[in-house]
Design an enzyme around this catalytic site. Structure first.
Site, PDB file in Angstrom:
ATOM      1  N   ASP A 267     -52.220  19.723 -30.854  1.00 32.25           N
ATOM      2  CA  ASP A 267     -50.850  19.904 -31.341  1.00 32.25           C
ATOM      3  C   ASP A 267     -49.858  19.578 -30.209  1.00 32.25           C
ATOM      4  O   ASP A 267     -50.021  18.563 -29.537  1.00 32.25           O
ATOM      5  CB  ASP A 267     -50.708  21.338 -31.868  1.00 32.25           C
ATOM      6  CG  ASP A 267     -49.474  21.577 -32.721  1.00 32.25           C
ATOM      7  OD1 ASP A 267     -49.552  21.386 -33.935  1.00 32.25           O
ATOM      8  OD2 ASP A 267     -48.425  21.949 -32.150  1.00 32.25           O
ATOM      9  N   TYR A 413     -39.382  21.816 -31.382  1.00 35.09           N
ATOM     10  CA  TYR A 413     -39.270  20.757 -32.385  1.00 35.09           C
ATOM     11  C   TYR A 413     -37.981  19.974 -32.213  1.00 35.09           C
ATOM     12  O   TYR A 413     -37.981  18.752 -32.197  1.00 35.09           O
ATOM     13  CB  TYR A 413     -39.343  21.343 -33.805  1.00 35.09           C
ATOM     14  CG  TYR A 413     -40.743  21.714 -34.205  1.00 35.09           C
ATOM     15  CD1 TYR A 413     -41.526  20.844 -34.945  1.00 35.09           C
ATOM     16  CD2 TYR A 413     -41.291  22.934 -33.844  1.00 35.09           C
ATOM     17  CE1 TYR A 413     -42.824  21.171 -35.311  1.00 35.09           C
ATOM     18  CE2 TYR A 413     -42.581  23.269 -34.200  1.00 35.09           C
ATOM     19  CZ  TYR A 413     -43.348  22.392 -34.926  1.00 35.09           C
ATOM     20  OH  TYR A 413     -44.631  22.705 -35.276  1.00 35.09           O
ATOM     21  N   HIS A 469     -57.133  21.917 -37.730  1.00 36.29           N
ATOM     22  CA  HIS A 469     -56.164  21.646 -36.676  1.00 36.29           C
ATOM     23  C   HIS A 469     -56.391  22.494 -35.425  1.00 36.29           C
ATOM     24  O   HIS A 469     -56.035  22.090 -34.334  1.00 36.29           O
ATOM     25  CB  HIS A 469     -54.772  21.909 -37.255  1.00 36.29           C
ATOM     26  CG  HIS A 469     -53.640  21.590 -36.350  1.00 36.29           C
ATOM     27  ND1 HIS A 469     -53.334  20.309 -35.965  1.00 36.29           N
ATOM     28  CD2 HIS A 469     -52.710  22.389 -35.756  1.00 36.29           C
ATOM     29  CE1 HIS A 469     -52.269  20.328 -35.173  1.00 36.29           C
ATOM     30  NE2 HIS A 469     -51.872  21.576 -35.037  1.00 36.29           N
TER      31      HIS A 469
END
Lengths: 494, 494
Positions: A267, A413, A469
């Site tokens: 990630d 983000y 993930h």
């Protein structure tokens, strides 16, 4: 030559005369006009073809262009007080105090998930997001079965530290192996992502720090919390993107005395690890990723065109994880709402998630279940009973809760995706030896040849037919095995 | 004809012989080859041109194609108990009870907006979402100055009712005018959107229900809460999109005895009003919209192409509100994260927003400020002091809070945007007389000529140089004036 032919030939310049029918005359006129037209069109065609080739060349140059790295300032300061330079490494402990427990229990009591009002539809599984029934199960574990005291003891089983890097207190877990002299101890930086934390590595850490018969090395693990995550301090001004985080993580390793080390990431941890390998290639002995993507423009375009033209060829063995394009596009559209909001309005959703454990829990649970296996959304109750024990998931949520750090974690983000550095860095190859671990349900993954455009020394890759993930969190054994295997390859390569 | 020519002509089939230099020979050969090439290319060119024309024709047909309306079932049932058919119209009152106040005050006390942790960055205004300082101001009004008892009295100043339509209890406000006999009373259905409520119309209602000197009519106002919003019951199964809501709203008007009426709508209220006008054109006497958009494919494409080719021409007077395309695209990308999440995971964000008044308040406040004026995000503290008194905004938030209806309200996004009906309905024109009110900062707006593709009897439009998305809420006077003006035009048209 017959006479007729001869006559005709002789009169080649007098065709308009009455030797031929009117039809023939018109037809000839047409032929002349058409000839001119054809010539013009053909010249245009040639020019256009040349122009097209030139355009393709320009696109190729733009796609394969290697830009300069953004300027590196390894001393930039991010904290409130940027004058003190405290280089101590201070011990730290996770605390779930009685006051914290009272607070969260009071909020639990006020839990407003009124059955009548926000009951999710029957038989829709998680297609509308977290299903209220599944969440009620999860929540009842939190309120009735999650033992705060036991869990905090568990979280403190490894040594925690804080140290100030570039003005920010950075939190990390450090675990040294017990190893004989003949086993070499090598440092491994473990980088988590969002909405994960150091908790993701708890099951893998003993497997990484215990010597193995077939290997002449073992790991000392350094697992930091990213800046703004959990107990790592957040910056007080904009701009701390994954690029700047890479610098902070590299400086953390220097603080601990490591000038060369291995990196593992998934990630955002993948992105940060990849940046360190790109900016400081001589300091990184090897890079192991479980988020095996190349985010360059060329790679994106190849994925798109490959899906249109010849998926099985372009997929190169993992086509079922990359295509069909239409399904993947729909999947990404459906599953990126959280990222869209967090990349644009982190503070809005941050305030929202800071005020209620139920809010925070359901929001994070949603991502864990979908990212672990996207087909969970079609399972009754989102498959929450199938993949994790709830304590594990709650430990991670509790770390965000007690530290009140969800807002600052979300800003990664906006900082990262609103800038242009990400794209620039993706275009710069790195020669650091690299290894890719691909779990089946990883959201994004690329085949080796695409990874090699960025990681020129991709030494190998492992494809698992299961998992999602959160490699270390979901499959600590497969994860650790693969890291050992990769680092052996890195060491042989050197 | 000279002898030479003759000879040449005679020997036309023997050109290869040695009568010409090699160069000429080669050149002739080239000419022949080029001639053939040119002919082929030209034929291909003609075929391609015809094919292109055919493709353009197909695109044109697809863009202007009028599909059949989806099947209308005006009796479909949405409730828990679908056997009883209760046609009563029951009085209703908004209640802020002592228990509700204690609950919200307890949650206020637990407010976790820890200054240190989620303090927004200085000097970034609202570019990261709601700024913590601005929200603190808003929140302190809520906790210290918002008088629950006074406000609920205010909310009850109009008569509220419930009635069961298709199995769902639908809430509405109904206000009859005091008018002389010579003034005709005409029914007006007012339709709100998300995150609004009937509260949006409170200031406009007296202006609409009071006779005016220049008009021989006055309105009886019916302002319902959309299904799942505030006090209107939510369905217990998927599928209640704006199309089905249109049917419910139409059936509500029938229940109240109106077979013909006027409609005013903005946001989702525009969509629902537009659907009623499309499905039941004979029942709608006129449609006034303050969300003046045509969502058809032709309209979208025109907007895009217009922006690339000739913005001032295609914008037709409101180009500054539609273009530059790049700015608008960036704006939509930045401001649609909430919609992306709500269209895909309404229940996840719903659970999140149900559990904390702070969560709910900040999430809704964010949208109100940006939609009122998108430049607010560059203002210190998001301009929250400039546009509304806080009581107004809090009334609306309180309606969502006390009813616990935020989750069910969010589902309108998923139901509507995940389906295909929306697009189908956009392609079907309606002859219902229509009037467009354009406020300056409305997010989406189209010029008259584009609106006429859908609303063939667009009788007029009004452009205001101020105001945003919530016309009635922000500018009750301009709003009411325009509705009167529009309905006069509708009546003259008939």
């Amino acid at each position: 030559m017959s006479k007729k032919t001869k006559n005709k030939s002789v009169n080649v310049n007098n065709l308009d005369k009455n030797e031929k029918s009117k039809t023939t005359k018109d037809s000839s006129k047409f032929k002349i006009v058409f000839g001119v037209f054809a010539k013009i069109i053909s010249y245009l065609f040639v020019i256009k073809a040349l122009f097209t080739i030139y355009c393709i060349y320009l696109v190729y140059v733009s796609l394969t262009n290697v830009p300069d790295l953004p300027k590196v300032d390894v001393n930039v300061r991010w904290g409130v007080d940027n004058n003190t330079h405290d280089t101590r490494i201070r011990p730290y402990r996770v605390i779930f105090s009685d006051a914290m427990e009272s607070e969260i229990r009071a909020l639990f009591e006020d839990y407003r998930l009124m059955e009548r009002k926000i009951k999710s539809f029957k038989n829709t599984a998680w297609t509308y997001g977290v299903h209220s029934d599944a969440f009620a199960q999860f929540f009842s574990h939190w309120i009735f079965k999650y033992k705060f005291r036991e869990r905090v003891k568990f979280l403190n089983k490894y040594d925690h530290f804080l140290t100030n890097i570039q003005g920010l207190d950075i939190h990390f877990v450090r675990v040294k192996p017990k190893a004989d002299k003949n086993v070499k101890v090598v440092p491994l930086l473990l980088l988590h992502g969002w909405p994960g934390s150091v908790r993701e590595f708890y099951e893998a850490i003993p497997l990484l720090t215990t010597p193995r018969p077939d290997y002449d090395f073992v790991f000392e693990v350094i697992a930091p919390s990213l800046p703004g995550f959990v107990f790592s301090e957040a910056p007080t001004r904009p701009g701390l993107d994954t690029y700047e985080m890479a610098i902070i993580m590299r400086n953390l390793m220097r603080r601990l005395g490591y000038t060369q080390y291995y990196i593992q990431g998934g990630d955002f941890g993948h992105m940060i690890g990849s940046h360190i390998a790109t900016i400081f290639p001589s300091e990184v002995l090897g890079f192991h990723t479980n988020f095996p993507v190349n985010t360059s423009k060329l790679s994106l375009l190849t994925w798109l065109l490959g899906g249109l033209l010849w998926p099985s060829y372009f997929g190169n063995g993992i086509e079922d994880r990359m295509y069909p394009l239409k399904d993947k596009m729909e999947f990404y559209l459906e599953e990126t709402g959280y990222s869209h909001l967090q990349s644009t309005k982190p503070d809005t959703i941050g305030i929202v998630l800071t005020d209620s454990p139920v809010a925070l829990g359901s929001y994070i649970l949603d991502r864990f279940m979908i990212f672990t296996n996207h087909t969970n959304k079609f399972e009754d109750e989102g498959g929450i009973d199938k993949y994790y024990d709830f304590d594990k998931l709650l430990d991670n949520i509790m770390l965000y809760w007690v530290s009140g750090s969800i807002t600052t974690s979300l800003r990664i983000y906006k900082e990262t995706f609103a800038g242009s550095r990400l794209n620039n860095l993706a275009q710069v190859p790195t020669s650091v030896p690299t290894w890719a671990l691909r779990l089946k349900y990883e959201l994004f993954q690329h085949p080796d040849y695409m990874l090699r455009w960025k990681y020129t020394n991709l030494l190998g890759s492992t494809n698992l037919d299961y998992g999602g993930h959160f490699a270390a969190f979901e499959r600590p054994k497969d994860f650790s095995d693969d890291v050992f295997k990769a680092v052996k390859a890195f060491r042989n390569f050197k």
